[in-house]
Design a protein around this motif. Structure first.
Motif, PDB file in Angstrom:
ATOM      1  N   UNK A 280       0.811  -1.208   0.000  1.00  0.00           N
ATOM      2  CA  UNK A 280       0.000   0.000   0.000  1.00  0.00           C
ATOM      3  C   UNK A 280       0.843   1.255   0.000  1.00  0.00           C
ATOM      4  N   UNK A 281       0.183   2.370   0.296  1.00  0.00           N
ATOM      5  CA  UNK A 281       0.844   3.669   0.308  1.00  0.00           C
ATOM      6  C   UNK A 281       0.296   4.492   1.461  1.00  0.00           C
ATOM      7  N   UNK A 282       1.092   5.476   1.907  1.00  0.00           N
ATOM      8  CA  UNK A 282       0.713   6.378   2.997  1.00  0.00           C
ATOM      9  C   UNK A 282       1.103   7.793   2.604  1.00  0.00           C
ATOM     10  N   UNK A 283       0.263   8.765   2.956  1.00  0.00           N
ATOM     11  CA  UNK A 283       0.497  10.139   2.509  1.00  0.00           C
ATOM     12  C   UNK A 283      -0.307  11.122   3.362  1.00  0.00           C
ATOM     13  N   UNK A 284      -0.159  12.399   3.042  1.00  0.00           N
ATOM     14  CA  UNK A 284      -0.982  13.452   3.637  1.00  0.00           C
ATOM     15  C   UNK A 284      -0.489  13.916   4.991  1.00  0.00           C
ATOM     16  N   UNK A 285      -1.253  14.836   5.577  1.00  0.00           N
ATOM     17  CA  UNK A 285      -0.902  15.392   6.867  1.00  0.00           C
ATOM     18  C   UNK A 285       0.083  16.549   6.736  1.00  0.00           C
ATOM     19  N   UNK A 286       0.330  17.206   7.844  1.00  0.00           N
ATOM     20  CA  UNK A 286       1.212  18.370   7.844  1.00  0.00           C
ATOM     21  C   UNK A 286       2.680  17.997   7.966  1.00  0.00           C
ATOM     22  N   UNK A 353       5.873  12.210  11.608  1.00  0.00           N
ATOM     23  CA  UNK A 353       7.103  12.438  12.372  1.00  0.00           C
ATOM     24  C   UNK A 353       6.847  12.961  13.780  1.00  0.00           C
ATOM     25  N   UNK A 354       5.701  13.615  13.989  1.00  0.00           N
ATOM     26  CA  UNK A 354       5.370  14.137  15.311  1.00  0.00           C
ATOM     27  C   UNK A 354       4.589  13.150  16.161  1.00  0.00           C
ATOM     28  N   UNK A 355       4.374  11.941  15.638  1.00  0.00           N
ATOM     29  CA  UNK A 355       3.648  10.918  16.386  1.00  0.00           C
ATOM     30  C   UNK A 355       2.156  10.943  16.207  1.00  0.00           C
ATOM     31  N   UNK A 356       1.644  11.814  15.334  1.00  0.00           N
ATOM     32  CA  UNK A 356       0.207  11.817  15.050  1.00  0.00           C
ATOM     33  C   UNK A 356      -0.177  10.547  14.304  1.00  0.00           C
ATOM     34  N   UNK A 357      -1.282   9.936  14.706  1.00  0.00           N
ATOM     35  CA  UNK A 357      -1.710   8.651  14.164  1.00  0.00           C
ATOM     36  C   UNK A 357      -3.003   8.831  13.380  1.00  0.00           C
ATOM     37  N   UNK A 358      -3.062   8.230  12.212  1.00  0.00           N
ATOM     38  CA  UNK A 358      -4.283   8.243  11.416  1.00  0.00           C
ATOM     39  C   UNK A 358      -5.457   7.718  12.235  1.00  0.00           C
ATOM     40  N   UNK A 359      -6.576   8.427  12.173  1.00  0.00           N
ATOM     41  CA  UNK A 359      -7.736   8.093  12.998  1.00  0.00           C
ATOM     42  C   UNK A 359      -8.437   6.836  12.486  1.00  0.00           C
TER      43      UNK A 359
END
Length: 391
Positions: A280-286, A353-359
């Protein structure tokens, strides 16, 4: 290799789209939306009726999505543009001007590698989440076009207009962004896609590309860049691509804009030696994606996937060598050994990188179809003793 290892060269080939032997891939079935109501084939036909065509799921685990079959979401009108009479008009700026196609093509170009994604991709109606892709775009930067016009002048916002008109029945598509948003995104006016001139269906002869902002802003068949001193409030900005957010005790209409943190497991193929590769792929966020976790039990447990950040792939792919990759997705894979045959619920979640996790699910304080960041669950039926040939 253990889960969480960096991908090696052989693994990168697997993760970026080498075709699996015939009969060794398993179908990943969405858990909601039209594919579950009508079946995948009829759902695709219904989407085409409203001018949506999705990428094939396996293409969403490739670093660069092939032009052939690349997703589209438009208004049923693919205009035939005469290159000899085409003009790009730029108004509302310090020194308005009109560019012919040869003049536009002669300008210095920049390259962007970025995700394009419909703002409603993967919502509870669509379900299948194939309205996205990643291509290599090249063309003059939006900033350089403004410099050519002596700067933005009084303009603080820009409405971008396309040629997809049906006379008095339909105006050409138009969408507005602020100068700050266009500058922050490092927008370009693309004239090539994956190294080739734009096709008619992908916006020939030019289209706007705005990395990290949803693709309703990537206006195709671009003909007019209109500088304005206030936000553009056309129907697509004002009503169509909006959510309602709960703020201060009431629901407020808010325009969809920056792509949220997300990921998707898009392919399940037999692994050499046994088990299965989830790709798969992962993207987005600040912030850049730093890790991806995969669940094969509906979210009861999560395990680290092997992520190949796009920055580490640049040296391996000549298409990316000179391009900016801010807003590009990273591919991942997870070697899965199911405990036995049966039906499993699988999904992935991105971590920045800041530890935010996809909801796991959408924000209850946001109502609407857009910016669908929730985990995209899939059901997969694992057969008994299904291995690739020669394993």
């Amino acid at each position: 290799m253990t889960d969480g290892d960096t991908l090696g060269a052989h693994d990168i080939l697997e993760a970026t789209g080498m075709p699996a032997p015939e009969g060794t891939s398993l179908e990943l079935r969405p858990v909601d939306g039209m594919p579950t109501w009508f079946g995948r084939r009829l759902a695709r036909a219904l989407l085409r009726m409203v001018s949506m065509e999705e990428n094939k799921p396996a293409q969403l685990s490739q670093l660069v999505t092939p032009t052939t079959g690349y997703f589209r979401r438009d208004r049923h009108v693919h205009p035939v543009v005469d290159p000899d009479t085409y003009r790009l008009q730029i108004t509302g700026v310090a020194a308005p001007r009109v560019l012919t196609l040869p003049e536009l093509l002669a300008l210095p170009r920049e390259t962007r590698v970025c995700v394009q994604e419909c703002a409603g991709n993967g919502n509870h109606l669509q379900g299948s989440a194939g309205l996205c892709g990643q291509a290599v775009w090249e063309g003059p930067s939006f900033a350089s076009l403004l410099e050519l016009c002596g700067g933005p002048g009084p303009a603080t916002h820009f409405a971008n207009h396309g040629l997809d008109t049906l006379g008095f029945l339909k105006r050409g598509y138009h969408y507005g962004l602020s100068l700050e948003e266009l500058t922050r995104a490092r927008a370009i006016v693309a004239v090539t896609m994956n190294g080739e001139p734009l096709s008619r269906r992908h916006g020939f002869p030019s289209r706007l590309i705005v990395p990290r902002i949803y693709s309703m802003s990537h206006v195709k068949w671009l003909c007019h860049i209109e500088g304005k001193t206030s936000p553009h409030m056309g129907i697509h900005n004002r009503l169509v691509f909006t959510n309602k957010e709960h703020r201060g005790g009431k629901w407020v209409r808010v325009q969809a804009r920056w792509i949220g943190l997300k990921s998707i497991v898009s392919d399940c193929r037999a692994a050499q030696g046994g088990g299965w590769l989830l790709l798969g792929a992962a993207w987005g966020g600040e912030r850049p994606v730093a890790a991806v976790e995969v669940s094969t039990d509906g979210g009861l447990s999560w395990q680290r996937a092997r992520l190949q950040p796009v920055g580490e792939q640049v040296a391996r792919d000549a298409r990316l060598a000179s391009g900016e990759i801010d807003g590009a997705w990273s591919v991942f894979q997870f070697h899965w050994q199911p405990p036995g045959p049966g039906t499993y619920k699988i999904g992935s979640r991105a971590i920045d990188e800041d530890g935010n996790v996809q909801a796991l699910d959408n924000d209850p304080n946001v109502h609407g179809h857009f910016n669908q960041t929730r985990v995209k669950w899939r059901m997969v039926a694992v057969p008994e003793n299904r291995l690739p040939p020669g394993a």
